[in-house]
Enzyme design. Sequence first.
Site, PDB file in Angstrom:
ATOM      1  N   GLY A  21       0.833  -1.197   0.000  1.00  0.00           N
ATOM      2  CA  GLY A  21       0.000   0.000   0.000  1.00  0.00           C
ATOM      3  C   GLY A  21       0.867   1.246   0.000  1.00  0.00           C
ATOM      4  N   SER A  23       1.867   3.288  -2.339  1.00  0.00           N
ATOM      5  CA  SER A  23       1.761   4.282  -3.414  1.00  0.00           C
ATOM      6  C   SER A  23       0.878   5.461  -3.053  1.00  0.00           C
ATOM      7  CB  SER A  23       1.210   3.617  -4.683  1.00  0.00           C
ATOM      8  OG  SER A  23      -0.130   3.192  -4.486  1.00  0.00           O
ATOM      9  N   GLY A  25      -1.310   7.771   0.431  1.00  0.00           N
ATOM     10  CA  GLY A  25      -1.641   7.973   1.835  1.00  0.00           C
ATOM     11  C   GLY A  25      -0.503   7.692   2.797  1.00  0.00           C
ATOM     12  N   ARG A  46      -1.207  -1.748  -6.500  1.00  0.00           N
ATOM     13  CA  ARG A  46      -1.726  -2.223  -7.781  1.00  0.00           C
ATOM     14  C   ARG A  46      -1.391  -1.284  -8.932  1.00  0.00           C
ATOM     15  NH1 ARG A  46      -7.655  -5.021  -6.649  1.00  0.00           N
ATOM     16  NH2 ARG A  46      -7.192  -5.860  -4.589  1.00  0.00           N
ATOM     17  N   LYS A  50       1.000   5.259  -9.949  1.00  0.00           N
ATOM     18  CA  LYS A  50       1.212   5.793  -8.602  1.00  0.00           C
ATOM     19  C   LYS A  50       2.498   5.258  -7.996  1.00  0.00           C
ATOM     20  CE  LYS A  50      -3.381   7.084  -7.005  1.00  0.00           C
ATOM     21  NZ  LYS A  50      -4.346   6.978  -5.882  1.00  0.00           N
ATOM     22  N   ASP A  76      -1.528  -7.795  -6.562  1.00  0.00           N
ATOM     23  CA  ASP A  76      -2.802  -7.893  -5.857  1.00  0.00           C
ATOM     24  C   ASP A  76      -2.581  -8.776  -4.632  1.00  0.00           C
ATOM     25  OD1 ASP A  76      -5.315  -8.350  -4.886  1.00  0.00           O
ATOM     26  OD2 ASP A  76      -6.135  -9.224  -6.727  1.00  0.00           O
ATOM     27  N   TYR A 179     -15.844  -2.530   8.195  1.00  0.00           N
ATOM     28  CA  TYR A 179     -14.404  -2.245   8.248  1.00  0.00           C
ATOM     29  C   TYR A 179     -13.754  -2.635   9.569  1.00  0.00           C
ATOM     30  CZ  TYR A 179     -10.234   0.854   8.136  1.00  0.00           C
ATOM     31  OH  TYR A 179      -8.958   1.382   8.178  1.00  0.00           O
ATOM     32  N   LYS A 183     -10.109  -4.860  10.990  1.00  0.00           N
ATOM     33  CA  LYS A 183      -9.018  -4.265  11.763  1.00  0.00           C
ATOM     34  C   LYS A 183      -8.842  -4.983  13.104  1.00  0.00           C
ATOM     35  CE  LYS A 183      -7.459  -0.999   9.063  1.00  0.00           C
ATOM     36  NZ  LYS A 183      -6.085  -1.094   8.507  1.00  0.00           N
ATOM     37  N   ILE A 227      -6.860   9.723   8.677  1.00  0.00           N
ATOM     38  CA  ILE A 227      -5.680  10.184   7.955  1.00  0.00           C
ATOM     39  C   ILE A 227      -6.134  10.932   6.705  1.00  0.00           C
ATOM     40  CG2 ILE A 227      -3.536   9.524   6.801  1.00  0.00           C
ATOM     41  CD1 ILE A 227      -3.521   6.965   8.450  1.00  0.00           C
TER      42      ILE A 227
END
Length: 347
Positions: A21, A23, A25, A46, A50, A76, A179, A183, A227
């Site tokens: 992840g 690329s 944030g 992916r 980016k 992926d 969600y 987590k 964030i």
Amino acid sequence: MFGFGRKNEFPVEGRVVVITGGSDGMGRAVAANLAGRGAHVVVVARRVSKLQSTVEEMRHKALNSMKQRFFYISADLTDPAECDRVIAEVTGWNYGSAPDIVWCCAGFCHPGFFTDVPISVQRQQMDTVYWTAANTAHSTLRNWLAPVPPSGQMKNPRRHLIFTCSTLAFTPIAGYGPYSPAKAAIRSLSDTLSQEIEMYNGAYTQRHRNSAPAADVKIHTIFPMGILSAGFDNEQKIKPELTKMLEEADKPQTPEEVAQISISALERGEYLITTMFVGNVMKGTALGPSPRNAPVGDTVLSWLSNLVFLQVIPDLRNKAFNWGKTNGLPHPECPGRDEMECQTPQS
């Protein structure tokens, strides 16, 4: 007492870091920060465009652009075979040596009330949040923990596996039903691995007697709140208004702030890491059997936090009750919004 002369528990200069992840944030901010500290960084996501942009940013912010190396892999990570490929490809790129640090940042949030969000989307949330982390951890640890014959062993620097979670794993909020369970699963996996890894670390300390891993390993988990990012903006467009009201205490941070706070905590050797005061209080209510960063300090925090939350949880439930009493059920065509709001276009 005040941290003067404290050993850096998370040295990164000259080490190889993989960031999933990476690329966008928080992941992208972590990549840029570690590049500025001298790390060789591989970002995984992916979208190639980016990823290429992130590599250029890392080169610009590198501590020593002549010595540091940067790489990207499009994958992926919901597919465990792809995670195996990533670790193998990084190892090849690193001249046959495994990465030193793997930081799992992949995933996105799809807020909504549990019954309003299709099960297919809720499965996607589990796949993109929990399973990308679990798949990556599985591939990484199978590589790191493979026994090395005594004749081939040498003392290696500690390796680090880092999960990115959310304070929702401590204190769920209405509107995050798709969600927050994913987590919470990451937090449980982290606690389990923090115990299991000690068996391998124990074998490592006796590497002269038996086959053992090439290095000891430490597990960490980061628990940010909101964030500010493109993903956050997308969340806000579909997030129920009740959820926005309930999380008023969450003042979103920039990705750069979260990255800096997280890395500073890793340098102190912390295990469960929060990035703001409110998140720390939320952690205090839910420590349970998790390892403490500071046994005395965290225990006192837990006592105080549980006193605070004697009022907080009833207040959250009352607010949800009163919201339904005043606004009724969400309109079926506009999940999360009542009928009057549904007739008013959102900006």
